[in-house]
Scaffold this motif. Structure first.
Motif, short mmCIF file in Angstrom:
data_model
loop_
_atom_site.label_atom_id
_atom_site.label_comp_id
_atom_site.label_asym_id
_atom_site.label_seq_id
_atom_site.Cartn_x
_atom_site.Cartn_y
_atom_site.Cartn_z
N GLU A 137 0.83 -1.21 0.00
CA GLU A 137 0.00 0.00 0.00
C GLU A 137 0.86 1.26 0.00
O GLU A 137 0.53 2.25 -0.64
CB GLU A 137 -0.94 0.01 1.21
CG GLU A 137 -2.05 -1.04 1.17
CD GLU A 137 -3.00 -0.85 0.00
OE1 GLU A 137 -3.44 0.30 -0.23
OE2 GLU A 137 -3.29 -1.83 -0.70
N TYR A 140 2.00 1.72 -3.50
CA TYR A 140 0.90 2.24 -4.31
C TYR A 140 0.73 3.75 -4.10
O TYR A 140 0.54 4.51 -5.06
CB TYR A 140 -0.41 1.54 -3.93
CG TYR A 140 -0.57 0.12 -4.41
CD1 TYR A 140 0.29 -0.43 -5.36
CD2 TYR A 140 -1.60 -0.69 -3.91
CE1 TYR A 140 0.14 -1.74 -5.78
CE2 TYR A 140 -1.77 -1.99 -4.35
CZ TYR A 140 -0.91 -2.51 -5.28
OH TYR A 140 -1.07 -3.80 -5.71
N ALA A 141 0.75 4.16 -2.85
CA ALA A 141 0.53 5.57 -2.53
C ALA A 141 1.63 6.44 -3.14
O ALA A 141 1.35 7.53 -3.68
CB ALA A 141 0.49 5.77 -1.02
N ASN A 144 0.93 6.58 -6.94
CA ASN A 144 -0.30 7.32 -7.24
C ASN A 144 -0.10 8.82 -7.03
O ASN A 144 -0.56 9.64 -7.83
CB ASN A 144 -1.43 6.80 -6.35
CG ASN A 144 -2.79 7.29 -6.81
OD1 ASN A 144 -3.28 6.87 -7.85
ND2 ASN A 144 -3.40 8.17 -6.03
N SER A 148 -0.38 11.95 -9.86
CA SER A 148 -1.54 12.82 -9.70
C SER A 148 -1.41 14.14 -10.46
O SER A 148 -2.43 14.80 -10.72
CB SER A 148 -1.78 13.11 -8.21
OG SER A 148 -0.69 13.84 -7.66
N GLN A 180 -12.30 -1.66 -5.74
CA GLN A 180 -12.04 -0.73 -4.65
C GLN A 180 -10.65 -0.09 -4.78
O GLN A 180 -10.50 1.12 -4.59
CB GLN A 180 -12.14 -1.47 -3.31
CG GLN A 180 -11.90 -0.56 -2.11
CD GLN A 180 -12.00 -1.32 -0.80
OE1 GLN A 180 -12.44 -2.46 -0.76
NE2 GLN A 180 -11.60 -0.67 0.27
N LYS A 181 -9.64 -0.90 -5.13
CA LYS A 181 -8.29 -0.37 -5.28
C LYS A 181 -8.21 0.59 -6.47
O LYS A 181 -7.51 1.60 -6.42
CB LYS A 181 -7.31 -1.52 -5.48
CG LYS A 181 -6.95 -2.26 -4.20
CD LYS A 181 -6.02 -1.43 -3.34
CE LYS A 181 -5.57 -2.21 -2.13
NZ LYS A 181 -6.62 -2.36 -1.12
N ARG A 182 -8.92 0.27 -7.53
CA ARG A 182 -8.87 1.13 -8.71
C ARG A 182 -9.49 2.50 -8.43
O ARG A 182 -9.07 3.51 -8.98
CB ARG A 182 -9.55 0.44 -9.90
CG ARG A 182 -8.81 -0.84 -10.33
CD ARG A 182 -9.23 -1.31 -11.70
NE ARG A 182 -10.58 -1.85 -11.77
CZ ARG A 182 -10.90 -3.11 -11.51
NH1 ARG A 182 -9.97 -3.97 -11.14
NH2 ARG A 182 -12.16 -3.54 -11.64
N LYS A 183 -10.48 2.52 -7.53
CA LYS A 183 -11.06 3.80 -7.11
C LYS A 183 -10.13 4.53 -6.14
O LYS A 183 -10.02 5.75 -6.15
CB LYS A 183 -12.42 3.57 -6.46
CG LYS A 183 -13.50 3.11 -7.43
CD LYS A 183 -14.83 2.89 -6.71
CE LYS A 183 -15.91 2.44 -7.68
NZ LYS A 183 -17.20 2.18 -6.97
N GLN A 184 -9.47 3.74 -5.29
CA GLN A 184 -8.57 4.33 -4.29
C GLN A 184 -7.34 4.95 -4.93
O GLN A 184 -6.82 5.96 -4.45
CB GLN A 184 -8.16 3.25 -3.29
CG GLN A 184 -7.30 3.75 -2.14
CD GLN A 184 -6.93 2.64 -1.18
OE1 GLN A 184 -7.38 1.49 -1.32
NE2 GLN A 184 -6.11 2.95 -0.20
N TYR A 185 -6.86 4.32 -6.03
CA TYR A 185 -5.65 4.79 -6.71
C TYR A 185 -5.97 5.08 -8.18
O TYR A 185 -5.52 4.36 -9.08
CB TYR A 185 -4.54 3.75 -6.60
CG TYR A 185 -4.17 3.41 -5.17
CD1 TYR A 185 -3.50 4.34 -4.37
CD2 TYR A 185 -4.50 2.18 -4.62
CE1 TYR A 185 -3.15 4.04 -3.06
CE2 TYR A 185 -4.16 1.87 -3.30
CZ TYR A 185 -3.49 2.80 -2.54
OH TYR A 185 -3.16 2.50 -1.24
#
Length: 421
Positions: A137, A140-141, A144, A148, A180-185
């Motif tokens: 995670e 990923y952050a 992402n 951005s 859910q992950k695709r929305k989160q990132y």
């Protein structure tokens, strides 16, 4: 005209990565149709060219041989300088290498471990999955957040970094990077779709099925022992047969079969120093200064519960490029994952290409470093020396320099570093 032969199987992501770079660079590669993996790569003719026996492996028309997908992809990318795959300036090239290294060291190993645990290829424990998932995670952050404000990782065109990141996410999108992950990132999702759908790359990556819900670990069903059947005694005709007793529910927690051994570090007396609080302070504060994380550390450190160590790589004479030495640190930190809650590290590369060393500091639970670092198979490749930075002198200067990333040692200045937190 063909540039050379690439030994691979097209279903391997690493092979697709090389082919994608070749497509963008306009470099034609032959893939032998008669190559049989796990057979031909174990034979002497193959090993004579590629010592590791791994694929992908490249043999150019002039006899140059190379293995490891990252090295092959970079080499091919440089064959087409006008394609800008490795950057147009030294700074761009360095940033591209930064993201390639980050994915190789921080994302791919931990993501592979998550998939291996969930798929049953590694012995499963929930704490280990949690540790790997948390580290993934964080990766990923990082990715992402960088995406951005930009379409590509470096500059305004696709580079080696973009192909490297996108190819590293293929398995995740198939198995764990769910709705859910695709929305989160969203920026990772947008970047992934941008790269894999490039006209030159679509035939290589094909249609990638996105998972709707991430796979979870499913324990194998336990086999029940069958009791030998006893001959039933004769019963009166009027008596109805008894209904069979309900079967006991099968346990779905494999940890109950074999109780998890408690880490001896958890049995140490409670400490007033909270390592997680320090990690947050270190991440959010300047290191030096009256309101810095070092001052915070000195005020709250508990010598009875924790110890401080200098760590040095034993084989500095084998180190070459700075980014490769940095990868060495990243790999070591990956293998320390099981000790994350007991350890903090600030380790760096000092010097320059072909003249650098790896050194730094570790803060660990307890007064013995071995139980904490021995979870890494290569822990003995490093030497460990207890440090006391609480009195003025060389040990304090070393500790603070390593923590602040401005350490200088024997004329070698801090060039790159990594934190374990």
């Amino acid at each position: 005209m063909s540039f050379g032969t690439l030994y691979t199987t097209t279903q391997y992501t690493v092979g697709q990565r090389v082919l994608a770079v070749a497509a963008l660079a306009g470099v034609k590669l032959d893939i032998p149709t008669d190559y049989k993996h796990h057979e031909d790569n174990l034979k002497e003719p193959f090993l004579a060219k590629f010592a590791s026996g791994k694929i992908p492996a490249l043999e150019t028309k002039d006899g140059f041989t190379l293995f490891e997908s990252t090295a092959i992809a970079r080499y091919i990318a440089k064959q087409a300088p006008n394609a800008n795959l490795v950057g147009s300036t030294n700074e761009e090239a360095a940033i591209i290498d930064q993201w390639v290294s980050f994915v190789d060291c921080e994302l791919i190993p931990v993501s592979s471990n998550v998939h291996a645990l969930l798929g049953g290829r590694l012995p499963y424990t929930k704490p280990l999955e949690t540790a790997f998932q948390e580290k993934r995670e964080r990766a990923y952050a990082t990715l992402n957040n960088h995406l951005s404000t930009r379409t590509f990782f470096v500059g305004e065109r696709i580079t080696l970094a973009d192909v490297h990141v996108a190819s590293a996410f293929i398995s995740a999108f198939k198995y764990t990077f769910d709705v859910q992950k695709r929305k989160q990132y969203p920026h990772i999702t947008r970047h992934f779709e941008t790269i894999i759908n490039q006209p030159k790359l679509k035939p290589i990556f094909g249609d990638i099925p996105y998972c709707e819900k991430a796979i979870v670990f499913t324990p194998p069903a336990k086999k029940k022992e069958e009791k030998p059947k006893e001959a039933a005694a004769p019963k009166p005709k009027a008596e109805k047969p008894k209904a069979p007793e309900p079967e006991e529910e099968e346990e779905d927690d494999l940890l109950k079969e074999e109780p998890k051994a408690k880490n001896p570090l958890d049995s140490l007396p409670k400490s007033s120093f909270n390592l997680e609080d320090f990690k947050r302070a270190y991440s959010n504060m300047d290191t030096r200064g009256d309101s810095g994380s070092l001052k915070w550390f000195y005020e709250k450190f508990d010598k009875e519960g924790f110890s401080i160590w200098r760590v040095d790589f034993k084989y500095n004479d084998e180190l070459a490029q700075v980014f490769m030495s940095s990868n060495q640190i990243g790999g070591f930190f990956n293998r320390l994952e099981a000790s994350r809650k007991y350890l903090f590290g600030s380790v760096g590369v000092l010097g320059e290409a072909n003249n650098n060393v790896i050194t730094g500091v570790l803060i660990c639970r307890g007064d013995d470093i071995k139980p904490v670092v021995s979870v890494a198979p290569d822990w003995e490749s490093y030497s460990y020396e207890s440090l006391n930075p609480f009195t003025e002198g060389p040990q304090k200067e070393f500790f603070e320099g390593a923590m602040a990333w401005d350490l200088e040692l024997n004329g070698k200045k801090w060039a790159d570093g990594k934190n374990f937190k």
